[in-house]
Design a protein around this motif. Structure first.
Motif, PDB file in Angstrom:
ATOM      1  N   LEU A  13      20.381  13.655  40.641  1.00  0.00           N
ATOM      2  CA  LEU A  13      20.652  14.072  42.018  1.00  0.00           C
ATOM      3  C   LEU A  13      20.714  15.599  42.124  1.00  0.00           C
ATOM      4  O   LEU A  13      20.216  16.188  43.087  1.00  0.00           O
ATOM      5  CB  LEU A  13      21.958  13.454  42.515  1.00  0.00           C
ATOM      6  CG  LEU A  13      21.918  11.958  42.785  1.00  0.00           C
ATOM      7  CD1 LEU A  13      23.325  11.422  43.043  1.00  0.00           C
ATOM      8  CD2 LEU A  13      21.004  11.658  43.961  1.00  0.00           C
ATOM      9  N   PHE A  14      21.324  16.247  41.126  1.00  0.00           N
ATOM     10  CA  PHE A  14      21.410  17.706  41.124  1.00  0.00           C
ATOM     11  C   PHE A  14      20.014  18.317  41.070  1.00  0.00           C
ATOM     12  O   PHE A  14      19.712  19.280  41.789  1.00  0.00           O
ATOM     13  CB  PHE A  14      22.253  18.190  39.938  1.00  0.00           C
ATOM     14  CG  PHE A  14      22.465  19.678  39.924  1.00  0.00           C
ATOM     15  CD1 PHE A  14      23.505  20.229  40.644  1.00  0.00           C
ATOM     16  CD2 PHE A  14      21.626  20.500  39.209  1.00  0.00           C
ATOM     17  CE1 PHE A  14      23.702  21.609  40.648  1.00  0.00           C
ATOM     18  CE2 PHE A  14      21.805  21.879  39.202  1.00  0.00           C
ATOM     19  CZ  PHE A  14      22.851  22.431  39.926  1.00  0.00           C
ATOM     20  N   GLN A  15      19.156  17.769  40.219  1.00  0.00           N
ATOM     21  CA  GLN A  15      17.795  18.300  40.107  1.00  0.00           C
ATOM     22  C   GLN A  15      17.006  18.076  41.400  1.00  0.00           C
ATOM     23  O   GLN A  15      16.247  18.947  41.833  1.00  0.00           O
ATOM     24  CB  GLN A  15      17.096  17.711  38.890  1.00  0.00           C
ATOM     25  CG  GLN A  15      17.687  18.276  37.606  1.00  0.00           C
ATOM     26  CD  GLN A  15      17.197  17.587  36.348  1.00  0.00           C
ATOM     27  OE1 GLN A  15      16.798  16.430  36.373  1.00  0.00           O
ATOM     28  NE2 GLN A  15      17.258  18.303  35.237  1.00  0.00           N
ATOM     29  N   LYS A  16      17.198  16.926  42.043  1.00  0.00           N
ATOM     30  CA  LYS A  16      16.532  16.681  43.330  1.00  0.00           C
ATOM     31  C   LYS A  16      17.027  17.654  44.396  1.00  0.00           C
ATOM     32  O   LYS A  16      16.240  18.203  45.171  1.00  0.00           O
ATOM     33  CB  LYS A  16      16.767  15.242  43.784  1.00  0.00           C
ATOM     34  CG  LYS A  16      15.961  14.224  43.014  1.00  0.00           C
ATOM     35  CD  LYS A  16      16.268  12.810  43.479  1.00  0.00           C
ATOM     36  CE  LYS A  16      15.476  11.807  42.657  1.00  0.00           C
ATOM     37  NZ  LYS A  16      15.842  10.423  42.986  1.00  0.00           N
ATOM     38  N   ALA A  17      18.336  17.881  44.424  1.00  0.00           N
ATOM     39  CA  ALA A  17      18.910  18.820  45.395  1.00  0.00           C
ATOM     40  C   ALA A  17      18.421  20.235  45.121  1.00  0.00           C
ATOM     41  O   ALA A  17      18.136  20.995  46.061  1.00  0.00           O
ATOM     42  CB  ALA A  17      20.440  18.767  45.338  1.00  0.00           C
ATOM     43  N   SER A  18      18.293  20.601  43.854  1.00  0.00           N
ATOM     44  CA  SER A  18      17.799  21.935  43.500  1.00  0.00           C
ATOM     45  C   SER A  18      16.364  22.127  43.965  1.00  0.00           C
ATOM     46  O   SER A  18      16.008  23.188  44.497  1.00  0.00           O
ATOM     47  CB  SER A  18      17.878  22.151  41.982  1.00  0.00           C
ATOM     48  OG  SER A  18      19.216  22.162  41.558  1.00  0.00           O
ATOM     49  N   LYS A  19      15.529  21.126  43.781  1.00  0.00           N
ATOM     50  CA  LYS A  19      14.139  21.218  44.238  1.00  0.00           C
ATOM     51  C   LYS A  19      14.077  21.349  45.760  1.00  0.00           C
ATOM     52  O   LYS A  19      13.293  22.134  46.294  1.00  0.00           O
ATOM     53  CB  LYS A  19      13.344  20.001  43.767  1.00  0.00           C
ATOM     54  CG  LYS A  19      13.014  20.041  42.293  1.00  0.00           C
ATOM     55  CD  LYS A  19      12.242  18.821  41.854  1.00  0.00           C
ATOM     56  CE  LYS A  19      12.008  18.873  40.353  1.00  0.00           C
ATOM     57  NZ  LYS A  19      11.379  17.678  39.840  1.00  0.00           N
ATOM     58  N   LYS A  20      14.905  20.582  46.452  1.00  0.00           N
ATOM     59  CA  LYS A  20      14.949  20.648  47.919  1.00  0.00           C
ATOM     60  C   LYS A  20      15.400  22.040  48.358  1.00  0.00           C
ATOM     61  O   LYS A  20      14.806  22.646  49.255  1.00  0.00           O
ATOM     62  CB  LYS A  20      15.898  19.575  48.463  1.00  0.00           C
ATOM     63  CG  LYS A  20      16.107  19.602  49.941  1.00  0.00           C
ATOM     64  CD  LYS A  20      14.890  19.140  50.692  1.00  0.00           C
ATOM     65  CE  LYS A  20      15.201  18.995  52.172  1.00  0.00           C
ATOM     66  NZ  LYS A  20      14.060  18.516  52.920  1.00  0.00           N
ATOM     67  N   HIS A  21      16.452  22.555  47.713  1.00  0.00           N
ATOM     68  CA  HIS A  21      16.953  23.887  48.048  1.00  0.00           C
ATOM     69  C   HIS A  21      15.881  24.953  47.815  1.00  0.00           C
ATOM     70  O   HIS A  21      15.684  25.841  48.653  1.00  0.00           O
ATOM     71  CB  HIS A  21      18.204  24.201  47.224  1.00  0.00           C
ATOM     72  CG  HIS A  21      18.714  25.589  47.431  1.00  0.00           C
ATOM     73  ND1 HIS A  21      19.345  25.981  48.587  1.00  0.00           N
ATOM     74  CD2 HIS A  21      18.658  26.676  46.638  1.00  0.00           C
ATOM     75  CE1 HIS A  21      19.651  27.262  48.495  1.00  0.00           C
ATOM     76  NE2 HIS A  21      19.248  27.709  47.316  1.00  0.00           N
ATOM     77  N   GLN A  22      15.178  24.865  46.690  1.00  0.00           N
ATOM     78  CA  GLN A  22      14.119  25.835  46.401  1.00  0.00           C
ATOM     79  C   GLN A  22      13.046  25.801  47.483  1.00  0.00           C
ATOM     80  O   GLN A  22      12.552  26.849  47.916  1.00  0.00           O
ATOM     81  CB  GLN A  22      13.514  25.565  45.024  1.00  0.00           C
ATOM     82  CG  GLN A  22      14.437  25.932  43.887  1.00  0.00           C
ATOM     83  CD  GLN A  22      13.880  25.491  42.542  1.00  0.00           C
ATOM     84  OE1 GLN A  22      12.698  25.238  42.398  1.00  0.00           O
ATOM     85  NE2 GLN A  22      14.752  25.401  41.546  1.00  0.00           N
TER      86      GLN A  22
END
Length: 153
Positions: A13-22
């Protein structure tokens, strides 16, 4: 759910959120973020003399969190891991709302981040030290999630 399975889900979930944020900050940096669209709508409404209840509501929302990255230009001159005493913590800025926070941050190399957190003493809603402690704990939680060894604090 067992701890290791839960951590794996949280990492995902953290990696998905990071990609979305980027993706969102890239859109904002290139003028395609929501702020650019709202600004254009505002300009067009003023030009046309059209009153927009939507824009009046959205643009009157207070900005309780103001953040910005402070660049560290001297990082290119030396290795911050070998010479940590040559790093400057940069500067900060105040909140833009009476009950808000101003948070500047500087990424100094691969292993160090500086934060300046400010709030107004006159607000009973805010506390810069408490907010800074929450940032610190969030970073420790992320380090634990990815099993990064803790640095001396």
């Amino acid at each position: 759910m067992e701890g290791s399975h839960m951590k794996a889900d949280l990492r995902d979930l953290f990696q998905k959120a990071s990609k979305k944020h980027q993706n969102m900050y890239r859109l904002a940096m290139t003028g395609a973020g929501i702020d650019g669209h709202l600004f254009c709508l505002y300009l067009v409404s003023k030009y046309l003399g059209v009153s927009s209840p939507f824009l009046a509501e959205v643009l009157s929302e207070p900005w309780r969190l103001s953040t910005s990255q402070i660049p560290q230009s001297q990082i290119r001159m030396f290795d911050p891991d070998q010479h940590p005493n040559h790093l400057g913590a940069g500067g900060g800025f105040g909140p833009v709302a009476d009950d808000g926070y101003g948070v500047s941050y500087m990424i100094a190399g691969e292993n160090m981040i500086f934060f300046h957190v400010s709030s107004k003493f006159s607000s009973s809603e805010t506390n810069a030290q408490r907010f800074g402690n929450h940032i610190r704990q969030a970073l420790l939680d992320i380090a634990d999630l990815f099993q990064v060894p803790k640095a001396d604090s």
